[in-house]
Design a protein around this motif. Structure first.
Motif, mmCIF file in Angstrom:
data_model
loop_
_atom_site.group_PDB
_atom_site.id
_atom_site.type_symbol
_atom_site.label_atom_id
_atom_site.label_comp_id
_atom_site.label_asym_id
_atom_site.label_seq_id
_atom_site.Cartn_x
_atom_site.Cartn_y
_atom_site.Cartn_z
ATOM 1 N N LEU A 113 0.968 -1.082 0.227
ATOM 2 C CA LEU A 113 -0.191 -0.043 -0.042
ATOM 3 C C LEU A 113 0.865 1.054 0.040
ATOM 4 O O LEU A 113 0.493 2.451 -0.655
ATOM 5 N N CYS A 114 2.002 1.273 0.679
ATOM 6 C CA CYS A 114 2.786 2.264 0.826
ATOM 7 C C CYS A 114 4.081 2.336 -0.195
ATOM 8 O O CYS A 114 4.939 3.124 -0.074
ATOM 9 N N LEU A 115 4.154 1.338 -0.974
ATOM 10 C CA LEU A 115 5.177 1.077 -2.063
ATOM 11 C C LEU A 115 6.424 1.389 -1.242
ATOM 12 O O LEU A 115 7.546 1.540 -1.630
ATOM 13 N N PHE A 116 6.599 0.462 0.017
ATOM 14 C CA PHE A 116 7.604 0.489 0.816
ATOM 15 C C PHE A 116 8.102 1.644 1.428
ATOM 16 O O PHE A 116 8.967 1.776 2.305
ATOM 17 N N VAL A 117 7.319 2.760 1.200
ATOM 18 C CA VAL A 117 7.579 3.943 2.180
ATOM 19 C C VAL A 117 7.357 3.761 3.617
ATOM 20 O O VAL A 117 6.458 3.218 3.792
ATOM 21 N N ASN A 118 7.888 4.056 4.564
ATOM 22 C CA ASN A 118 7.665 3.889 5.884
ATOM 23 C C ASN A 118 7.885 2.526 6.218
ATOM 24 O O ASN A 118 7.465 2.332 7.734
ATOM 25 N N ALA A 119 8.358 1.788 5.454
ATOM 26 C CA ALA A 119 8.645 0.311 5.762
ATOM 27 C C ALA A 119 10.244 0.348 5.540
ATOM 28 O O ALA A 119 11.025 0.024 6.742
ATOM 29 N N LEU A 120 10.885 0.241 4.462
ATOM 30 C CA LEU A 120 12.226 0.360 4.140
ATOM 31 C C LEU A 120 12.840 1.713 4.623
ATOM 32 O O LEU A 120 12.418 2.428 4.585
ATOM 33 N N PRO A 121 14.342 1.741 4.926
ATOM 34 C CA PRO A 121 14.972 2.923 5.118
ATOM 35 C C PRO A 121 14.704 3.612 3.620
ATOM 36 O O PRO A 121 14.658 3.235 2.641
ATOM 37 N N LEU A 122 14.770 5.024 3.832
ATOM 38 C CA LEU A 122 14.403 5.939 2.700
ATOM 39 C C LEU A 122 15.401 5.646 1.475
ATOM 40 O O LEU A 122 14.755 5.538 0.366
ATOM 41 N N GLU A 123 16.511 5.474 1.663
ATOM 42 C CA GLU A 123 17.540 5.181 0.767
ATOM 43 C C GLU A 123 17.284 3.945 -0.080
ATOM 44 O O GLU A 123 17.256 3.857 -1.257
ATOM 45 N N THR A 124 16.919 2.802 0.775
ATOM 46 C CA THR A 124 16.666 1.574 0.215
ATOM 47 C C THR A 124 15.397 1.557 -0.533
ATOM 48 O O THR A 124 15.288 1.152 -1.708
ATOM 49 N N CYS A 125 14.298 2.400 0.180
ATOM 50 C CA CYS A 125 13.114 2.569 -0.727
ATOM 51 C C CYS A 125 13.251 3.161 -2.102
ATOM 52 O O CYS A 125 12.469 2.672 -2.822
ATOM 53 N N LEU A 126 14.143 4.230 -2.117
ATOM 54 C CA LEU A 126 13.994 4.763 -3.319
ATOM 55 C C LEU A 126 14.768 3.988 -4.418
ATOM 56 O O LEU A 126 14.466 3.968 -5.738
ATOM 57 N N ARG A 127 15.624 3.029 -4.271
ATOM 58 C CA ARG A 127 16.329 2.070 -5.125
ATOM 59 C C ARG A 127 14.914 1.177 -5.798
ATOM 60 O O ARG A 127 14.923 0.875 -6.738
ATOM 61 N N VAL A 128 14.016 0.976 -4.734
ATOM 62 C CA VAL A 128 12.791 0.135 -4.867
ATOM 63 C C VAL A 128 12.103 0.926 -5.877
ATOM 64 O O VAL A 128 11.475 0.391 -7.088
ATOM 65 N N TRP A 129 11.808 2.217 -5.698
ATOM 66 C CA TRP A 129 11.250 3.047 -6.565
ATOM 67 C C TRP A 129 11.855 3.225 -7.946
ATOM 68 O O TRP A 129 11.103 3.354 -9.149
ATOM 69 N N ASP A 130 12.741 3.300 -8.052
ATOM 70 C CA ASP A 130 13.628 3.416 -9.396
ATOM 71 C C ASP A 130 13.433 2.250 -10.278
ATOM 72 O O ASP A 130 12.908 2.470 -11.465
ATOM 73 N N VAL A 131 13.398 1.210 -9.876
ATOM 74 C CA VAL A 131 12.917 -0.070 -10.489
ATOM 75 C C VAL A 131 11.319 -0.108 -10.981
ATOM 76 O O VAL A 131 11.056 -0.318 -12.139
ATOM 77 N N PHE A 132 10.637 0.399 -9.846
ATOM 78 C CA PHE A 132 9.324 0.396 -10.139
ATOM 79 C C PHE A 132 9.123 1.139 -11.130
ATOM 80 O O PHE A 132 8.052 1.128 -11.936
#
Length: 248
Positions: free
Chosen positions: A80-99
């Protein structure tokens, strides 16, 4: 429902108008049905994600089931949050890059499975339901190594594709639709029932856009992909339920 976390993160890097249109694209194109009244899509996808956990980690899935642990209580927040507030921000942005690069929700499933894979040894050591839930909740916040996560996700679980998700969504959608409609009928709300039928129609259009896909080919290739994950150096769960791989 998670939109606030996504919108807030977009506003960190974009002007308001750009963030608005990006959020609109996420809601309408990348994650249709997620941020809606009945929330059918996240319910369907959590059932699909559970199937994938059982398929890729049968020993771990059996262990969690024996402890009466419903992983969706934690993993639904990831999606639901696309891993925001779950993963550390820097790691989350890596996920978003691929997403955003692939424009495919399958990326979220790969990342979720990668988290389960990386922390499966710790999950296997849990002795009761509370311990297992606490460990599961702690997996994402502790994932500071974005390179390891994305390597495991993109190489170790590259077999998770849009076609596979569509196939599994078709198998579980009726169960979800029936449960949602039963709750709305109990509320006796004409407005909610109308909204339900609208969402159901849209979600059916999305799921029924099934491409020619043979699930047997996927099942046949599952062992080959598991071997590839091991040879690539990504951690994997062996038959005994232990994690093998570098850094584990």
């Amino acid at each position: 429902q998670g939109m606030n976390f996504v919108a807030g993160t977009l506003l960190l890097f974009m002007e308001e108008e750009d963030a608005f249109w990006c959020l609109t694209s996420i809601i309408e194109n990348l994650m249709p049905g997620y941020y809606s009244l009945a929330m059918m899509a996240p319910q369907v996808d959590q059932r699909v994600f559970h199937r994938l956990i059982v398929q890729h980690f049968p020993t771990l899935a059996t262990h969690l089931e024996s402890l009466c642990v419903d992983a969706s209580c934690v993993t639904s927040h990831w999606f639901l949050c696309l891993f925001v507030n779950a993963l550390p921000l820097e790691t989350c942005l890596r996920v978003w890059d691929v997403f955003f690069l692939e424009r495919d929700a399958a990326v979220l499933f790969r990342v979720g499975l990668a988290l389960v894979d990386i922390f499966s040894k710790a999950l296997m050591r849990t002795v009761d339901g509370v311990d297992a839930m606490c460990q599961l909740q702690a997996t994402a916040p502790m994932m500071f190594d974005g390179s390891r996560l994305m390597t495991t996700a993109c190489i170790g679980f590259q077999d998770i594709s849009r076609d596979i998700l569509l196939h599994y969504r078709q198998e579980v959608k009726e169960e979800v639709f029936g449960g949602v409609k039963a709750r709305i009928d109990a509320m006796d709300s004409a407005h909610d029932l109308e909204a339900y039928h609208y969402e159901e129609e849209r979600f059916r259009e999305m799921v029924d856009g099934e491409s020619d896909f043979n699930i047997r080919n996927y099942s046949r290739d599952l062992n080959a992909n598991t071997s590839m994950r091991k040879s690539s150096g990504a951690p994997s769960l062996d038959a005994a339920g232990e994690v093998s791989g570098p850094g584990v």
